[in-house]
Scaffold this active site. Structure first.
Site, short mmCIF file in Angstrom:
data_model
loop_
_atom_site.label_atom_id
_atom_site.label_comp_id
_atom_site.label_asym_id
_atom_site.label_seq_id
_atom_site.Cartn_x
_atom_site.Cartn_y
_atom_site.Cartn_z
N CYS A 470 0.83 -1.21 0.00
CA CYS A 470 0.00 0.00 0.00
C CYS A 470 0.86 1.26 0.00
O CYS A 470 0.45 2.30 -0.53
CB CYS A 470 -0.95 0.00 1.19
SG CYS A 470 -0.16 -0.18 2.80
N CYS A 657 35.12 30.42 11.66
CA CYS A 657 34.86 31.62 10.85
C CYS A 657 36.04 31.87 9.91
O CYS A 657 37.19 32.01 10.38
CB CYS A 657 34.63 32.83 11.74
SG CYS A 657 34.37 34.35 10.80
N HIS A 743 -1.41 1.53 7.52
CA HIS A 743 -1.93 1.39 6.16
C HIS A 743 -1.83 2.74 5.45
O HIS A 743 -2.05 3.80 6.05
CB HIS A 743 -3.39 0.93 6.21
CG HIS A 743 -4.02 0.77 4.85
ND1 HIS A 743 -3.52 -0.10 3.90
CD2 HIS A 743 -5.09 1.38 4.27
CE1 HIS A 743 -4.27 -0.02 2.80
NE2 HIS A 743 -5.22 0.87 3.01
#
Length: 788
Positions: A470, A657, A743
């Site tokens: 499904c 940095c 499902h």
């Protein structure tokens, strides 16, 4: 007391196998008195099996007995008169059964493990014997070859198309001729083992496709192969090889390579035509293992080899075996294009005969069927060419139906299979374009959709659940309601873009296209996607079995497969004229795009800014769907809440940095720098429960998310992106339940009927728009509005 001899294990391979056998049927309708008698019989049976040494049967019967006892203890009659029923069962029997079952279980666990160890040892011994036998055979073959007269091992005649391993060995050994060997096996096989010759290069089969020129092939070759390839004009002899072919079969790799060299290598005039190594690398490896880089490579799986030998034959329906005779000459051939010589089919029979004598009768029958199939396909091809002007190019519909054929009321409209195998396209030398059309091999493949017939609306066909599929059905139906993608598949435009160089060789796109066409035919209530599922399972183990999978994972992988399967090359832009976002995008695509990429893929900019000097650094990443976190501890939220959470600033301590040249705190910010025409949004509903972290236990958030069905405005969540930032919802993939059991369904808005429908595997029903929003919403599919 003499110990009872234990019988051989016969019911299972592990204790879990036995646990499946001691279930008992529903006992609600049975009276307690009858259950007591049943329990007594089970106990006696268990005791008897134990005395005979059958531990497995005894264990199963004891467990059945204990299950019945447990049910009796809950019965109302038992509660009223426990003394009576206990006397019927035997006061000591339940405890005796419990002790016996426990001892038997422990014994069986040990025995099963011992049996597994024994089987492993036997397998190891058997493999050693097989290896020894192979080594002995190779030595004998090498000695036999060495004993032969070298004078008999000259070059083949000018009309021959193959060369024996002995002849090639003699030629290489003499050193009188310049020989180039083109190894057309998969690239990974060449790396593992190949002929030990300086001019032996890899021309991977995944780089070879119909309609290629030699220049295009050269661009796709591994870098180490190109210098040798460039010297091909100076070679006295060129030898091609695959794993085990004994002939050059039309449509196969060696035939395509030979066609490229002789017809589409306009800069080179070869002194003699390239020859195929008879028996391929397998034969060379058997006879001259010392002249290879690795004498013990991994052998291709025998089933795959057999599929390659027989898989190209297309079997017609038995009802089609008496058509009017149609000659092949009636089909017009384009002038100047490469042609396939159908008379060389005899070579295919020679190949099968040499490889498997025992199958001769079967193969002769298959050849006759193949000839009949060829006649039928040529007839169909002629009919298609006559009706070419009637090809449908409008809104999505089934492109496989036979044109102009009347359909009886009692039988379905049989879909017609088109074949372009009879034409190999002339390659275009304009590097910015591809050959006009390369027909996918699977178009001749008969698919088993197992359809249930019924007149339904276009695009309203369901999908059969093939065992917890499904999740797959839900995603397929959502894609099946993506209007542009449907048109692309239904009108056949995708055929121009099928890419054979990717690992899936275009097969995923072909199978999905076939499913989409069937879903839009309007003549099936539901179909089965067995072929698509099998093809998907070949490339991703998780989708192979019957376990439930995540629809989001399936969608993400499927998008990448489709992009690679349908790639085409575009002219690269001038980078100096591009902004940072566009430049990053073209570096990502490398001038290889697809309709899937253009529809579904967007771009995220990630900016990190130093909190001290304010210097920033930006990077760009692509996405096929946005995966959004849900607000913590919220039972309800909006889509806007989730998008803001996704794009919010994030503190990063210790960032290096580049301006300060030391670690600083920084802020990371995400922005959508490129919005796709189809925006797919995934909600992260599943998470690892921190209370059960060591058990890796997942839980699901059942949060209700309020999302707009129309006019989703993405301007506040994105940079100044090209295109329309206003979207309408057209599909939702839903998940109901939890990780333990759930499902999937799909809600989709039909582009034909303008209504919402629920796709629950094989069932398709209309629903009101008010039902689309729910706490089950898992993946949203939005399409950009087309506004004036």
């Amino acid at each position: 007391m003499t110990e009872t001899r234990r019988s051989q294990l016969h019911l299972g391979k592990c204790i879990e196998d036995l646990d499946k056998l001691h279930n008992v049927p529903d006992l609600k309708s049975k009276r307690a008195t009858m259950l007591c008698k049943t329990a007594q019989k089970l106990f006696e049976s268990a005791e008897e099996a134990r005395e005979k040494g059958d531990e497995e049967t005894s264990y199963v019967q004891y467990m059945k007995y204990l299950r019945v006892i447990a049910y009796i203890s809950k019965d109302k009659d038992y509660s009223k008169d426990k003394t009576y029923y206990t006397s019927m069962l035997g006061v000591k029997n339940p405890n005796k059964a419990l002790d016996a079952a426990e001892k038997l279980k422990n014994s069986l666990i040990v025995r099963y493990e011992e049996e597994r160890q024994s089987e492993r040892l036997n397998d190891i011994k058997e493999n050693e014997l097989i290896k020894q036998k192979i080594d002995d055979n190779r030595k004998k073959a090498l000695e036999a070859v060495a004993a032969k007269d070298p004078a008999t091992q000259g070059l083949p005649g000018p009309d021959e198309v193959t060369i024996k391993s002995e002849q090639l060995y003699s030629t290489l050994k003499s050193g009188k001729l310049k020989v180039m060997i083109l190894d057309a096996r998969p690239g990974k096989d060449y790396i593992e083992s190949h002929i030990n010759h300086p001019a032996c290069i890899s021309v991977p089969e995944e780089c070879i496709s119909p309609g290629q020129t030699a220049n295009v092939l050269e661009q796709n070759l591994p870098a180490v192969s190109r210098p040798v390839w460039a010297e091909r004009a100076s070679m006295d002899l060129i030898v091609m090889l695959d794993w085990n072919s004994s002939a050059v079969i039309p449509g196969k790799t060696l035939y395509l390579l030979k066609t490229i060299l002789l017809k589409w290598d306009i800069k080179v005039q070869y002194s003699r035509q390239p020859l195929a190594l008879r028996g391929g690398y397998e034969d060379w490896l058997l006879k001259y293992p010392a002249f290879t880089t690795n004498p013990r490579p991994t052998t291709p799986h025998q089933d795959t080899m057999l599929d390659d030998m027989l898989g190209e034959i297309d079997y017609p329906n038995w009802s089609d075996l008496s058509p009017p005779v149609v000659t092949v000459n009636r089909v017009a051939k384009p002038s100047g294009g490469p042609l396939i010589d159908r008379t060389s089919k005899i070579a295919a029979v020679q190949l099968y005969d040499e490889r498997s004598r025992s199958m001769q009768n079967i193969l002769e029958q298959q050849e006759r069927i193949a000839d009949t199939s060829l006649t039928l396909e040529m007839q169909r091809l002629e009919a298609e060419q006559e009706d070419d002007g009637d090809a449908y190019m409008g809104s999505p519909t089934d492109s496989t139906g036979a044109v102009g054929l009347n359909r009886s009321q009692s039988s379905p409209n049989i879909a017609k299979l088109s074949s372009d195998e009879d034409e190999v396209p002339m390659p275009a030398f304009d590097r910015s374009t591809k050959p006009s059309k390369v027909a996918p091999s699977s178009e001749m493949h008969h698919r088993d959709f197992q359809p249930v017939w019924g007149d339904v609306g276009r695009g309203l066909t369901g999908l059969k659940n093939l065992g917890n599929t499904c999740y797959m059905n839900s995603i397929i139906q959502c894609l099946n309601n993506t209007a542009i993608l449907v048109t692309y598949f239904c009108n056949g435009q995708y055929l121009e873009h099928v890419n054979r160089s990717h690992s899936t060789r275009g097969a995923i796109a072909e199978e999905l296209a076939a499913v989409v066409r069937a879903l839009w035919s309007g003549q099936y209530r539901f179909i089965a996607t067995k072929d698509l599922r099998n093809e998907v399972g070949k490339h991703q183990r998780a989708f192979r079995g019957t376990e439930q999978q995540d629809s989001h994972e399936f969608l993400t992988i499927l998008m990448d497969w489709l992009h690679l399967d349908l790639q085409f090359t575009i002219k690269p832009p001038h980078k100096e004229t591009l902004g940072a976002s566009e430049r990053a995008w073209h570096e990502y695509t490398k001038s290889k795009e697809s309709l899937v990429l253009r529809l579904f893929y967007g771009q995220i900019r990630s900016t990190v800014r130093c909190s001290v000097c304010r210097a920033s650094s930006a990077t760009y990443d692509s996405f096929s769907n946005l995966s959004l976190e849900l607000p913590a501890h919220a039972s309800r939220c909006t889509l806007a809440d989730c998008l803001k959470l996704y794009l919010n600033d994030e503190m990063i301590p210790g960032w290096n940095c580049p301006n300060c040249k030391e670690k600083r705190d920084a802020v990371k910010k995400l922005d959508i720098s490129r919005l796709p025409p189809v925006l797919v949004i995934h909600f992260k509903r599943f998470y690892v429960d921190p209370k059960e972290y060591m058990c890796n236990a997942y839980r699901k958030k059942q949060t209700y998310i309020d999302f707009p069905l129309e006019d989703l405005d993405m301007r506040q969540f994105s940079l100044q992106c090209p295109g329309n930032p206003i979207y309408n919802l057209y599909a939702v993939s839903n998940h109901y339940g939890s990780m333990e059991g759930g499902h999937y369904t799909a809600y989709c808005k039909s582009s034909v009927y303008g209504k919402w429908y629920k796709y629950d595997d094989h069932l398709v029903t209309e629903i009101p728009a008010s039902e689309v929003r729910s706490s089950a919403a898992y993946i949203l599919f939005y399409s950009a509005c087309s506004r004036s």
